[in-house]
Motif scaffolding. Structure first.
Motif, short mmCIF file in Angstrom:
data_model
loop_
_atom_site.label_atom_id
_atom_site.label_comp_id
_atom_site.label_asym_id
_atom_site.label_seq_id
_atom_site.Cartn_x
_atom_site.Cartn_y
_atom_site.Cartn_z
N LEU A 220 0.74 -1.15 0.03
CA LEU A 220 -0.05 0.12 -0.28
C LEU A 220 1.00 1.05 0.05
O LEU A 220 1.82 1.26 0.83
N TRP A 221 0.69 2.17 -1.08
CA TRP A 221 1.47 3.31 -1.06
C TRP A 221 0.81 4.48 -0.88
O TRP A 221 -0.36 4.77 -1.28
N ASP A 222 1.40 5.68 -0.33
CA ASP A 222 0.97 6.83 -0.15
C ASP A 222 0.99 7.61 -1.67
O ASP A 222 2.13 7.79 -1.80
N VAL A 223 0.12 8.15 -2.08
CA VAL A 223 0.06 8.68 -3.38
C VAL A 223 0.74 9.99 -3.47
O VAL A 223 1.62 9.99 -4.25
N SER A 224 0.81 10.68 -2.43
CA SER A 224 1.41 12.13 -2.46
C SER A 224 2.83 11.72 -2.26
O SER A 224 3.85 12.80 -2.90
N GLU A 225 3.16 11.17 -1.31
CA GLU A 225 4.71 10.93 -0.65
C GLU A 225 5.35 10.06 -1.82
O GLU A 225 6.70 9.70 -1.44
N LEU A 226 4.64 8.93 -2.17
CA LEU A 226 5.30 8.00 -2.86
C LEU A 226 6.11 7.05 -2.07
O LEU A 226 7.14 6.57 -2.45
N ILE A 227 5.44 6.52 -0.89
CA ILE A 227 6.34 5.75 0.03
C ILE A 227 5.18 4.65 0.67
O ILE A 227 4.04 4.89 0.33
N CYS A 228 5.84 3.45 0.61
CA CYS A 228 5.30 2.21 0.84
C CYS A 228 4.65 2.37 2.49
O CYS A 228 5.63 2.56 3.34
N VAL A 229 3.40 2.32 2.73
CA VAL A 229 3.12 2.60 4.13
C VAL A 229 2.59 1.24 4.87
O VAL A 229 2.70 1.28 6.13
N ARG A 230 2.44 0.12 4.11
CA ARG A 230 1.92 -1.08 4.76
C ARG A 230 2.01 -2.16 3.81
O ARG A 230 1.78 -1.87 2.34
N THR A 231 2.20 -3.23 4.21
CA THR A 231 2.15 -4.48 3.43
C THR A 231 1.19 -5.44 3.89
O THR A 231 0.97 -5.41 5.19
N PHE A 232 0.53 -6.32 2.98
CA PHE A 232 -0.46 -7.49 3.38
C PHE A 232 0.16 -8.54 2.97
O PHE A 232 0.65 -8.89 1.69
N SER A 233 0.20 -9.47 3.82
CA SER A 233 1.23 -10.75 3.46
C SER A 233 0.41 -12.14 3.77
O SER A 233 0.95 -13.06 4.32
N ARG A 234 -1.12 -12.07 3.71
CA ARG A 234 -1.90 -13.27 4.00
C ARG A 234 -1.77 -14.44 2.86
O ARG A 234 -1.98 -15.50 3.38
N LEU A 235 -1.54 -13.68 1.79
CA LEU A 235 -1.77 -14.76 0.58
C LEU A 235 -0.34 -15.56 0.39
O LEU A 235 0.81 -15.03 0.77
N GLU A 236 -0.27 -16.56 -0.21
CA GLU A 236 1.05 -17.42 -0.27
C GLU A 236 1.44 -17.52 -1.71
O GLU A 236 2.52 -17.93 -2.06
#
Length: 321
Positions: A220-236
């Protein structure tokens, strides 16, 4: 007071039924809702597009578009016109369809086998990408190409930002390339994933975009800052498809895992998971309701049951009493 995540968990506990919609004779590659949410379109390997509409408490097949000479790999609706639909096909054409007349209003010849397509937020331009990493921009008034852009890397998915002044591409190198639009000058390259970056999706509020990768992560990326704010890792397995809910608060992601993960955007916590009997390659939230359309590679299962293979499903309907 219940949090958003708690409220939605409770909601899906009561509205967690999945209904199947049949009509295609082969695998469904793409599903998408019209901007007003009144129509659901599906594109298939069987070369057709089917439009489903709501009839009281169920969805029924309304129209079938025929004309493509090869698989319909991706489709998208006009951002503000609820009856116009564009499709990308391996037959080296893009077609624009009008659901009011059940016909193709335009066929645009392109230079290669098309695999992805998107509509600019202002509705003036369609971008289509082919297997040779060439992106063609089509003027939707003249229905003619107004330019091509050849890329030297594997282009997987393409999208404008919500304002329409930036154009994003995900690459086989795990990067996100950001170009200014319409002059297509490179603005940034984000090292998003250590593996193939497959899909990209912007949330309706314009605050975030998400990417899915072969590393089985969603970023998940912040549009204005272009930084990754979170990842989701439940899928394999490699993440093939993403969709934000209409309020931007939920993110659905799917892969060859036998579940679709529905996460709360702000916390990353799981709100629900939708069981699937086979890999899922396309998901799409309704633009106004908490309904999730999706399609799985259920060809083998349906062959065993001797019925049509191309099934569209909708999750979020009221459970039977």
């Amino acid at each position: 007071m219940a949090t958003y995540g708690e409220s939605m968990k409770s909601y899906f506990a009561s509205n967690g039924r999945t209904r199947e919609l049949q009509g295609h004779s082969s695998k469904v590659h793409s599903v998408a809702w019209s901007c007003d949410g009144r129509k659901l379109a599906s594109g298939s390997f069987d070369k057709t597009v089917i439009i489903f509409v709501q009839d009281k408490d169920r969805y029924v097949k309304d129209l079938t578009f025929r004309g493509h000479g090869d698989s319909v790999d991706q489709l998208c609706w006009h951002p503000t016109h609820p009856d116009l639909l564009a499709t990308a096909s391996g037959d080296k054409t893009v077609r624009i369809w009008d659901a009011r007349s059940n016909r193709s209003v335009s066929t645009i010849n392109t230079k290669g086998e098309n695999i992805n397509i998107c509509w600019s937020p202002d509705g003036s331009t369609i971008a289509v990408g082919n297997k040779d990493d060439l992106v063609t921009f089509i003027d939707t008034k003249s229905h003619r190409s107004k330019g091509d852009e050849q890329f030297k890397f594997e282009v997987n998915e393409i999208s404008w930002n919500n304002e329409g002044d930036l154009f994003f591409l995900t690459s086989g190198q795990g990067t996100i390339h950001i170009l200014s639009y319409p002059d297509l000058k490179l603005q940034a390259v984000l090292n998003a994933h250590p593996a193939n970056c497959i899909c990209i999706e912007f949330d309706p509020t314009g605050r975030y975009f998400a990417t899915g990768s072969a590393d089985a992560l969603v970023s998940l990326w912040d549009v204005s800052e272009l930084i990754c704010v979170r990842t989701f890792s439940r899928l394999e397995w490699p993440v093939r498809t993403l969709s934000f809910s209409h309020d931007g608060k939920m993110l659905a992601s799917a892969s060859e895992d036998l579940v679709i993960d529905i996460a709360e955007v702000e916390t990353g916590e799981k709100i629900a998971e939708v069981p699937c009997e086979s890999p899922t390659f396309t998901v799409a939230w309704h633009p106004k309701q908490h309904l999730l359309a999706f399609a799985c590679d259920d060809k083998q299962r349906d062959r065993d049951r001797d019925r049509d293979a191309g099934t569209v499903k909708i999750f979020g309907l009221p459970s039977d009493p």
